[in-house]
Each structure stands twice: as C-alpha cells, then as structure tokens.
Design a protein around this motif. Structure first.
Motif: not given
Length: 359
Positions: A190, A315-316, A318-322, A324-325
């Motif tokens: 986080r 975007r980062l 808001r999004s844990p998946e973003a 990780d990418r």
C-alpha cells in the motif's frame, strides 16, 4: 590485436601478460548521482587501479581509491593538473566524467587516451535557447578530436555521438542500482507517499513534481509527498510552500525505507540515465516518469504533461493490479542494468580507447 581489458580490470598486452589497468577518473562534480556513478564504475573493475582527480560537494572515501587529488580552482590550472597527473601516474586511460571534466582532459592532448562520459549532454536541455544549445553542441563536437571513445547511458546518447562524429566509438554503459535488493516483505503493498529523488536543480524540475502533487491532491490524495535531495534554496522553499517535504540526501538504509512504501515519480526534464529510477525499481516501488528521450526504451509508465503523469499515478493508487503490472516493468528494466553488464561495458570501452590510441 592490441591490449585487452578484462571484466575484472586487468589489462593483457599482445604477449598475453596481465597487470592491473590504471585509470584516472576526472570530475568537477563529485556528488549526488555523478559521484555515485563514478564509484560504481570503479567498483565494477575491482582489480584495476583507480585514481581520482576531483572537486565537488562531497568528499570521496579515500580507501576506495589508489590515490586522490583535488582539482585546483581555475580553468587553466585544472587543465594543467589533468596533464600533470596523467604523466605522473603513467595511467593507461583517463576517464572524464561530466562536461567540464571533458574540457579539462580534451582541450589539449594528454599522455593517455581519454574516454568521455558526459552523464547527460547539457545541450539537450529543452530550456536552453537555440543559440546557446548550438554553441554547447559545437564545443562538444570540437572536443571529439581528442577523444578515444565515449561512454553513453542510452541509445539516445549513442545517436547524439554518431551525429557529432562517425569515427568515434560510443559504448553504452548501463547504470546499476546503488541499493541492494531488500528482503521481501509479506502482505499487501500500500503506497503511503509520492517520492522524487534528485538534486534540487532546474534539470530535475521540482516545479513539475509539485504540479503533479497538486493535481493529485485536487483529486483527493491526502498522503505524503517527499523530495529526497538537496541543492538550490529557492527550489527548496518552493517545494515546501507546495506542501512537499524535502529531506535532504538520505543514507542507503533510509532511502530504501522511503522508496519501499512509495510511488516513485521522476520529474527531470532531461537526463543521461538516472540512478534513482533503478534504486526505486530494486526497492519494488512502482515508477511513473516524465516522458524524456533518455527513458523512451525503458518500458516504464510515462507521460509528457504533469496532469497526465498525475492520471497514471491516480490509477496506481486505485488499483493493486495496476501496481503489480507497473512493478513488473521496473523488474524488467533491472534485467538490463546488472553489475556484470556494467563490467563488460567498461572493459569494452577501455579496450576500444586503447585500440584507438594505438592506431
């Protein structure tokens, strides 16, 4: 076949006899990124004999150098010091780091081949007026006459050198992180802050970083924004007024701790190749960079305008998946910036310089 330099720092002559390579590193700006980069280059060839002729805001650690001598104050005396020190030490190669050292070592011929590593060409600064930029470029082109090889930090810099001289070898020297790979911490990641690392100077463009932070705060971001570095007092005050905390330079442990819980935003308006981006990647920080030519082939998340960089950061957040990418992009970048790659590149650079000198 002429003399050949190994990746450990030995030089082999035509008969196969080996001895330590003797290198004189010259710089007028020992400190911050350039100082760290010089130290990394010396460490990459541990069996070579590394000497230092320097001035700058930091004092080198004497135990890391075979000898150290401070540059005198005036331009003529610095040119004389470079010639004299080259002759006294009987060095095999002179390695000039950054623009003014490139002048001291190349405006006259020395008794050893000179490799030049600009650590970014000043004339690429987009804020320079056209006549000033062209003057800097002309001076650099003239100095290529006394240059055996150039160490560049990116394909962009390689193209610049090719435009100045068709005969001059340009070897890409990959920067490597200054921090070690930290231990893996279990649990979700986080971000608690936004960070930029760099000197407080126009090149790093603290105003751009402040603008990105302001955009994010208007969108609801309430976390910490931090600038790690020091320099211009006016820029420090500007950042403080914009709600950005300025820490000054941090030691390795504190820098690692800072980066591990941050989104790293690189705001510089021009670069060679920043060590701070590699340090952020090795600490697992997701990286969003201002789009500049030096970073075009890195695969990092980039945008030109500050509000577009802010959108990417949002975007980062808001999004844990973003996240990780984005972190995978940093890992891929590190794969092409390894210590063994730096050692091979330096061995090639010095071998090219010695072969150019013998022709």
């Amino acid at each position: 076949m002429g003399e050949c330099v190994t990746t450990s720092g030995l030089i082999h002559d035509q008969r196969g006899r080996a001895r330590p390579l003797r290198v004189l590193h010259v710089t007028e700006c020992f400190g911050a990124g350039v100082g760290r980069a010089i130290g990394l280059r010396a460490a990459a060839l541990p069996e070579a004999e590394h000497h230092l002729l320097w001035t700058g805001e930091e004092t080198p650690t004497a135990s890391r150098w075979a000898s150290m001598m401070r540059l005198p104050r005036t331009l003529p005396s610095r040119i004389s010091a470079a010639r004299r020190r080259t002759r006294e030490l009987g060095v095999d190669v002179v390695h000039a780091h950054s623009s003014w050292a490139g002048v001291y070592t190349r405006v006259v011929s020395l008794d050893a081949p000179v490799v030049y590593e600009p650590h970014c060409f000043k004339f690429t600064d987009p804020a320079l007026r056209g006549p000033v930029s062209r003057t800097y470029r002309f001076i650099e082109r003239c100095l290529t006459m006394n240059t055996a090889a150039v160490g560049v930090l990116s394909p962009d810099e390689r193209a610049i050198v090719a435009g100045m001289s068709r005969r001059l070898p340009a070897i890409e020297i990959p920067n490597v992180p200054t921090l070690s790979q930290p231990d893996v911490v279990d649990g979700p990641w986080r971000p608690s802050r936004l960070v930029m690392v760099g000197r407080l100077a126009p090149q790093k463009d603290p105003g751009y970083f402040a603008e990105v932070v302001a955009q994010l705060r208007r969108g609801g971001f309430t976390g910490d924004a931090v600038w790690v570095g020091d320099g211009d007092l006016g820029l420090r005050r500007m950042l403080t007024a914009a709600g950005v905390r300025v820490t000054g330079w941090l030691g390795p442990a504190d820098l690692e701790a800072m980066l591990r819980e941050s989104i790293y935003i690189h705001s510089a308006r021009y670069e060679g190749f920043p060590l701070s981006i590699l340090d952020a990647a090795v600490c697992g920080a997701p990286i969003v960079a201002r789009r500049i030519s030096a970073l075009e082939r890195t695969g990092l998340l980039m945008a030109s305008a500050a509000h577009d960089v802010a959108d990417l950061v949002a975007r980062l957040l808001r999004s844990p998946e973003a996240v990780d990418r984005c972190r995978l992009r940093g890992e891929a970048l590190l794969a092409s910036h390894l210590p063994e790659q730096l050692a091979r590149a330096l061995a090639t650079l010095y071998t090219k310089a010695l072969s150019e000198e013998s022709e």
